[in-house]
Scaffold this active site. Structure first.
Site, PDB file in Angstrom:
ATOM      1  N   THR A  98       6.135   3.255  12.587  1.00 15.60           N
ATOM      2  CA  THR A  98       4.754   3.573  12.939  1.00 15.60           C
ATOM      3  C   THR A  98       4.663   4.256  14.304  1.00 15.60           C
ATOM      4  OG1 THR A  98       2.653   2.525  13.550  1.00 15.60           O
ATOM      5  CG2 THR A  98       4.609   1.181  13.799  1.00 15.60           C
ATOM      6  N   ASP A  99       3.602   5.004  14.503  1.00 16.80           N
ATOM      7  CA  ASP A  99       3.357   5.614  15.819  1.00 16.80           C
ATOM      8  C   ASP A  99       2.989   4.564  16.867  1.00 16.80           C
ATOM      9  OD1 ASP A  99       0.792   4.999  14.892  1.00 16.80           O
ATOM     10  OD2 ASP A  99      -0.004   7.028  15.112  1.00 16.80           O
ATOM     11  N   GLU A 100       2.654   3.332  16.409  1.00 20.79           N
ATOM     12  CA  GLU A 100       2.227   2.299  17.363  1.00 20.79           C
ATOM     13  C   GLU A 100       3.344   1.864  18.299  1.00 20.79           C
ATOM     14  OE1 GLU A 100      -0.081  -0.913  15.854  1.00 20.79           O
ATOM     15  OE2 GLU A 100      -1.010   0.326  14.310  1.00 20.79           O
ATOM     16  N   PRO A 114     -10.755   0.313   3.883  1.00 23.31           N
ATOM     17  CA  PRO A 114     -11.098  -0.518   2.720  1.00 23.31           C
ATOM     18  C   PRO A 114     -12.047  -1.671   3.052  1.00 23.31           C
ATOM     19  CG  PRO A 114      -8.743  -0.101   2.785  1.00 23.31           C
ATOM     20  CD  PRO A 114      -9.294   0.400   4.077  1.00 23.31           C
ATOM     21  N   TYR A 127       2.678  -7.088  16.290  1.00 26.86           N
ATOM     22  CA  TYR A 127       3.091  -6.209  15.194  1.00 26.86           C
ATOM     23  C   TYR A 127       3.922  -5.037  15.702  1.00 26.86           C
ATOM     24  CZ  TYR A 127       2.786  -2.221  12.044  1.00 26.86           C
ATOM     25  OH  TYR A 127       3.100  -1.112  11.302  1.00 26.86           O
ATOM     26  N   ASP A 129      13.104 -11.644  -1.113  1.00 27.34           N
ATOM     27  CA  ASP A 129      12.869 -11.503   0.331  1.00 27.34           C
ATOM     28  C   ASP A 129      13.947 -10.613   0.943  1.00 27.34           C
ATOM     29  OD1 ASP A 129      12.564 -11.966   3.119  1.00 27.34           O
ATOM     30  OD2 ASP A 129      11.801 -13.989   2.734  1.00 27.34           O
ATOM     31  N   PHE A 176       0.824  -1.222   0.000  1.00 30.44           N
ATOM     32  CA  PHE A 176       0.000   0.000   0.000  1.00 30.44           C
ATOM     33  C   PHE A 176       0.859   1.275   0.000  1.00 30.44           C
ATOM     34  CE2 PHE A 176      -2.236   2.778   3.361  1.00 30.44           C
ATOM     35  CZ  PHE A 176      -2.780   3.632   2.412  1.00 30.44           C
ATOM     36  N   GLU A 189       5.432  -7.082   7.614  1.00 26.53           N
ATOM     37  CA  GLU A 189       4.104  -7.608   7.925  1.00 26.53           C
ATOM     38  C   GLU A 189       3.438  -6.482   8.711  1.00 26.53           C
ATOM     39  OE1 GLU A 189       2.421 -10.250   7.138  1.00 26.53           O
ATOM     40  OE2 GLU A 189       4.005 -11.191   5.955  1.00 26.53           O
ATOM     41  N   LYS A 224       7.933  -3.909  15.193  1.00 29.67           N
ATOM     42  CA  LYS A 224       8.343  -2.627  14.588  1.00 29.67           C
ATOM     43  C   LYS A 224       9.244  -1.864  15.564  1.00 29.67           C
ATOM     44  CE  LYS A 224       7.329  -0.993  11.175  1.00 29.67           C
ATOM     45  NZ  LYS A 224       7.908  -1.091   9.798  1.00 29.67           N
TER      46      LYS A 224
HETATM   47  P1  NAD Z   1       1.403  -3.591   3.299  1.00 29.27           P
HETATM   48  O1  NAD Z   1       1.123  -4.790   4.135  1.00 29.27           O
HETATM   49  O2  NAD Z   1       0.332  -3.032   2.453  1.00 29.27           O
HETATM   50  O3  NAD Z   1       2.655  -3.881   2.335  1.00 29.27           O
HETATM   51  C1  NAD Z   1       3.793  -4.569   2.762  1.00 29.27           C
HETATM   52  C2  NAD Z   1       4.632  -4.930   1.525  1.00 29.27           C
HETATM   53  O4  NAD Z   1       5.852  -5.555   1.966  1.00 29.27           O
HETATM   54  C3  NAD Z   1       3.944  -5.920   0.589  1.00 29.27           C
HETATM   55  O5  NAD Z   1       4.136  -5.520  -0.754  1.00 29.27           O
HETATM   56  C4  NAD Z   1       4.668  -7.234   0.855  1.00 29.27           C
HETATM   57  O6  NAD Z   1       4.698  -8.111  -0.258  1.00 29.27           O
HETATM   58  C5  NAD Z   1       6.063  -6.741   1.205  1.00 29.27           C
HETATM   59  N1  NAD Z   1       6.806  -7.701   2.045  1.00 29.27           N
HETATM   60  C6  NAD Z   1       6.361  -8.313   3.181  1.00 29.27           C
HETATM   61  N2  NAD Z   1       7.317  -9.138   3.661  1.00 29.27           N
HETATM   62  C7  NAD Z   1       8.394  -9.023   2.835  1.00 29.27           C
HETATM   63  C8  NAD Z   1       9.691  -9.613   2.809  1.00 29.27           C
HETATM   64  N3  NAD Z   1      10.076 -10.491   3.752  1.00 29.27           N
HETATM   65  N4  NAD Z   1      10.538  -9.254   1.828  1.00 29.27           N
HETATM   66  C9  NAD Z   1      10.165  -8.374   0.859  1.00 29.27           C
HETATM   67  N5  NAD Z   1       8.948  -7.794   0.831  1.00 29.27           N
HETATM   68  C10 NAD Z   1       8.073  -8.115   1.804  1.00 29.27           C
HETATM   69  O7  NAD Z   1       1.970  -2.504   4.325  1.00 29.27           O
HETATM   70  P2  NAD Z   1       1.719  -0.921   4.388  1.00 29.27           P
HETATM   71  O8  NAD Z   1       0.482  -0.654   5.116  1.00 29.27           O
HETATM   72  O9  NAD Z   1       1.941  -0.361   3.043  1.00 29.27           O
HETATM   73  O10 NAD Z   1       2.942  -0.490   5.348  1.00 29.27           O
HETATM   74  C11 NAD Z   1       4.229  -0.218   4.800  1.00 29.27           C
HETATM   75  C12 NAD Z   1       5.162   0.206   5.907  1.00 29.27           C
HETATM   76  O11 NAD Z   1       4.674   1.386   6.530  1.00 29.27           O
HETATM   77  C13 NAD Z   1       5.327  -0.821   7.022  1.00 29.27           C
HETATM   78  O12 NAD Z   1       6.673  -0.829   7.436  1.00 29.27           O
HETATM   79  C14 NAD Z   1       4.423  -0.312   8.125  1.00 29.27           C
HETATM   80  O13 NAD Z   1       4.896  -0.711   9.399  1.00 29.27           O
HETATM   81  C15 NAD Z   1       4.565   1.184   7.936  1.00 29.27           C
HETATM   82  N6  NAD Z   1       3.442   2.002   8.409  1.00 29.27           N
HETATM   83  C16 NAD Z   1       2.170   1.727   8.003  1.00 29.27           C
HETATM   84  C17 NAD Z   1       1.109   2.542   8.386  1.00 29.27           C
HETATM   85  C18 NAD Z   1      -0.318   2.292   7.910  1.00 29.27           C
HETATM   86  O14 NAD Z   1      -1.211   3.046   8.259  1.00 29.27           O
HETATM   87  N7  NAD Z   1      -0.591   1.280   7.092  1.00 29.27           N
HETATM   88  C19 NAD Z   1       1.359   3.635   9.218  1.00 29.27           C
HETATM   89  C20 NAD Z   1       2.681   3.886   9.625  1.00 29.27           C
HETATM   90  C21 NAD Z   1       3.696   3.061   9.198  1.00 29.27           C
HETATM   91  O1  TDX Z   2     -13.039  -4.367  10.732  1.00 23.72           O
HETATM   92  C1  TDX Z   2     -12.449  -3.590  11.488  1.00 23.72           C
HETATM   93  N1  TDX Z   2     -13.149  -2.922  12.451  1.00 23.72           N
HETATM   94  C2  TDX Z   2     -12.572  -2.051  13.318  1.00 23.72           C
HETATM   95  O2  TDX Z   2     -13.258  -1.477  14.180  1.00 23.72           O
HETATM   96  C3  TDX Z   2     -11.029  -3.340  11.377  1.00 23.72           C
HETATM   97  C4  TDX Z   2     -10.218  -4.058  10.330  1.00 23.72           C
HETATM   98  C5  TDX Z   2     -10.460  -2.438  12.251  1.00 23.72           C
HETATM   99  N2  TDX Z   2     -11.195  -1.812  13.203  1.00 23.72           N
HETATM  100  C6  TDX Z   2     -10.551  -0.803  14.082  1.00 23.72           C
HETATM  101  C7  TDX Z   2      -9.276  -1.227  14.757  1.00 23.72           C
HETATM  102  C8  TDX Z   2      -8.507   0.080  14.850  1.00 23.72           C
HETATM  103  O3  TDX Z   2      -8.925   0.809  16.007  1.00 23.72           O
HETATM  104  O4  TDX Z   2     -10.181   0.278  13.224  1.00 23.72           O
HETATM  105  C9  TDX Z   2      -8.930   0.854  13.606  1.00 23.72           C
HETATM  106  C10 TDX Z   2      -7.940   0.755  12.462  1.00 23.72           C
HETATM  107  O5  TDX Z   2      -7.618  -0.612  12.289  1.00 23.72           O
HETATM  108  P1  TDX Z   2      -6.519  -1.107  11.229  1.00 23.72           P
HETATM  109  O6  TDX Z   2      -6.882  -0.630   9.875  1.00 23.72           O
HETATM  110  O7  TDX Z   2      -6.292  -2.552  11.439  1.00 23.72           O
HETATM  111  O8  TDX Z   2      -5.236  -0.238  11.636  1.00 23.72           O
HETATM  112  P2  TDX Z   2      -4.357  -0.116  12.982  1.00 23.72           P
HETATM  113  O9  TDX Z   2      -4.449  -1.338  13.814  1.00 23.72           O
HETATM  114  O10 TDX Z   2      -4.685   1.206  13.613  1.00 23.72           O
HETATM  115  O11 TDX Z   2      -2.867  -0.071  12.354  1.00 23.72           O
HETATM  116  C11 TDX Z   2      -2.613   0.682  11.141  1.00 23.72           C
HETATM  117  O12 TDX Z   2      -1.980   1.921  11.427  1.00 23.72           O
HETATM  118  C12 TDX Z   2      -0.678   1.873  11.935  1.00 23.72           C
HETATM  119  C13 TDX Z   2      -1.734  -0.120  10.179  1.00 23.72           C
HETATM  120  O13 TDX Z   2      -2.353  -1.360   9.894  1.00 23.72           O
HETATM  121  C14 TDX Z   2      -0.353  -0.326  10.759  1.00 23.72           C
HETATM  122  O14 TDX Z   2       0.476  -0.984   9.810  1.00 23.72           O
HETATM  123  C15 TDX Z   2       0.243   1.019  11.081  1.00 23.72           C
HETATM  124  O15 TDX Z   2       1.473   0.842  11.744  1.00 23.72           O
END
Ligand code: NAD
Ligand code: TDX
Length: 336
Positions: free
Chosen positions: A125-127, A194, A152, A62, A15, A85, A156
């Site tokens: 991440t802020d987590e 989504p 998770y 990988d 993403f 992950e 991180k």
């Molecule tokens: P995502 O799960 O959508 O994508 C992860 C990608 O990494 C995928 O394309 C997957 O194929 C690849 N991948 C996984 N394991 C791998 C491996 N061993 N080798 C090579 N590729 C590998 O994740 P995302 O939501 O896009 O998050 C991306 C980064 O941003 C992560 O490091 C996550 O911790 C960080 N982050 C995410 C959020 C959020 O809101 N989603 C917020 C802050 C930080």
């Molecule tokens: O079906 C749902 N219903 C619901 O109430 C899902 C999937 C989530 N939730 C809640 C849980 C959380 O409070 O919504 C909030 C957001 O959930 P997620 O999308 O799973 O995100 P979160 O756990 O906050 O983590 C995300 O932001 C920080 C990303 O997945 C992480 O990768 C990033 O580090």
């Protein structure tokens, strides 16, 4: 100013990584991108399809493969590390791949970067800071102690610690960013926004955890990309920058906004089992990034960004459809 000509983007088929690749191709024409991605369930080469082949190359592999990483890193100016992950619920069902990819994978990348003196940016991440109470006036800053809650976020946090230690002990040329919750196109259907949007497209009811009052600090993924680019090129090596756009909202408010967009009543959803250890609230103070690097978010109208994101899922059903049923089957098995 650091001006890389060649960068590796790990996780560039996920993403946020793929949105960053699009951003770099559009905004920084002199830069060539090598995407290193394992294509797990979360990685989709479609996310970067159609980008010019002389600018973007995909290497399927990988980040734990030390020989492959060594070869690629020896030929680049910088590594921007997104691969992970990333889903909390999956980390509760099975933590093992989180240890491998998030901890060992980061270790493998920073070992190669220190060997070749390559600039490294670590996306986190802020987590890692745990959570805040709803009525706490505080927000996270770069000084907040680490207190991760989930498998998770603890992996991180571990990866951030490795990067800090490698910077101090080995002089790794590293920066770290810790960003809040992203939304926008190409986000996997397992994630909150989504999942609810695609449920509604399918005529199914959204699913809310717990009491729905958990707060997330939403930022458009495009603003995260501009922040990472600013830190990579103008950030001070050895520093951490928090990334956020003052987007605090509770889950039920976001869900009702989505329901409204579909013309559905505001209570047309199901309450489901809460996530174990569910963090209550995240909130980012991005003052350092704004003051030091002059970064500003461009997508500050959440309602507009959400409407655009909903439209993207309506227009791109062939993109998300293949993942939908398996994702919902996993949630059903967990009572969610
Ligand atoms: P995502 O799960 O959508 O994508 C992860 C990608 O990494 C995928 O394309 C997957 O194929 C690849 N991948 C996984 N394991 C791998 C491996 N061993 N080798 C090579 N590729 C590998 O994740 P995302 O939501 O896009 O998050 C991306 C980064 O941003 C992560 O490091 C996550 O911790 C960080 N982050 C995410 C959020 C959020 O809101 N989603 C917020 C802050 C930080
Ligand atoms: O079906 C749902 N219903 C619901 O109430 C899902 C999937 C989530 N939730 C809640 C849980 C959380 O409070 O919504 C909030 C957001 O959930 P997620 O999308 O799973 O995100 P979160 O756990 O906050 O983590 C995300 O932001 C920080 C990303 O997945 C992480 O990768 C990033 O580090």
């Amino acid at each position: 100013i650091f001006e890389p000509r060649r960068i590796i983007v790990t996780g560039g088929c996920g993403f946020i990584g793929s949105n960053f690749v699009h951003h770099v191709v559009r905004e920084h024409p002199g830069v060539r991108v090598t995407v290193l991605d394992k294509l797990t369930y979360a990685g989709n080469p479609e996310n970067i399809a159609g980008l010019p082949s002389d600018r973007v190359e995909l290497v399927v592999g990988d980040i734990c493969d030390a020989a492959l990483v060594d070869r690629l890193v020896s030929e680049t100016d910088a590594v921007v590390h997104y691969a992970a992950e990333s889903h909390n619920d999956n980390s509760i069902a099975d933590p093992s791949p989180f240890l491998e990819t998030n901890v060992r994978g980061t270790y493998t990348l920073i070992e190669a970067c220190r060997k070749y003196g390559v600039r490294y940016h670590h996306v986190s991440t802020d987590e890692v800071y745990g959570d805040l109470a709803l009525d706490d006036p505080a927000r996270f800053t770069e000084e907040t102690p680490y207190r991760p809650s989930s498998p998770y976020s603890s992996t991180k946090a571990a990866s951030d610690m490795l990067v800090r230690a490698w910077a101090r002990t080995f002089g790794l040329k590293a920066t770290i960013s810790n960003c809040s919750n992203n939304y926008g196109p190409y986000q996997h259907v397992e994630k909150f926004i989504p999942r609810q949007v695609t449920n509604l497209i399918d005529g199914a009811r959204p699913r809310l955890y717990g009491d729905g009052r958990n707060v997330r600090d939403w930022i458009h993924t495009e603003d995260h990309s501009s922040a990472v680019w600013a830190i990579l090129t103008r950030g001070r090596v050895g520093e951490t920058y928090l990334v956020g756009a003052d987007g605090e909202r509770d889950n039920i408010t976001v869900l009702r906004e989505i329901l409204r967009a579909f013309g559905r009543p505001e209570d047309d959803f199901d309450w489901v089992r809460d996530r174990p250890g569910h963090d209550r609230r995240y909130a980012i103070d991005a003052t350092k990034l704004r003051r030091e690097l002059g970064w500003e978010p461009a997508h500050t109208d959440f309602a507009a960004g959400l409407a655009e994101t909903i439209r993207w899922y309506r227009d791109n059903e062939p993109w998300w459809r293949p993942a939908k049923e398996a994702t919902e089957a996993r949630y059903r098995a967990q009572g969610q």
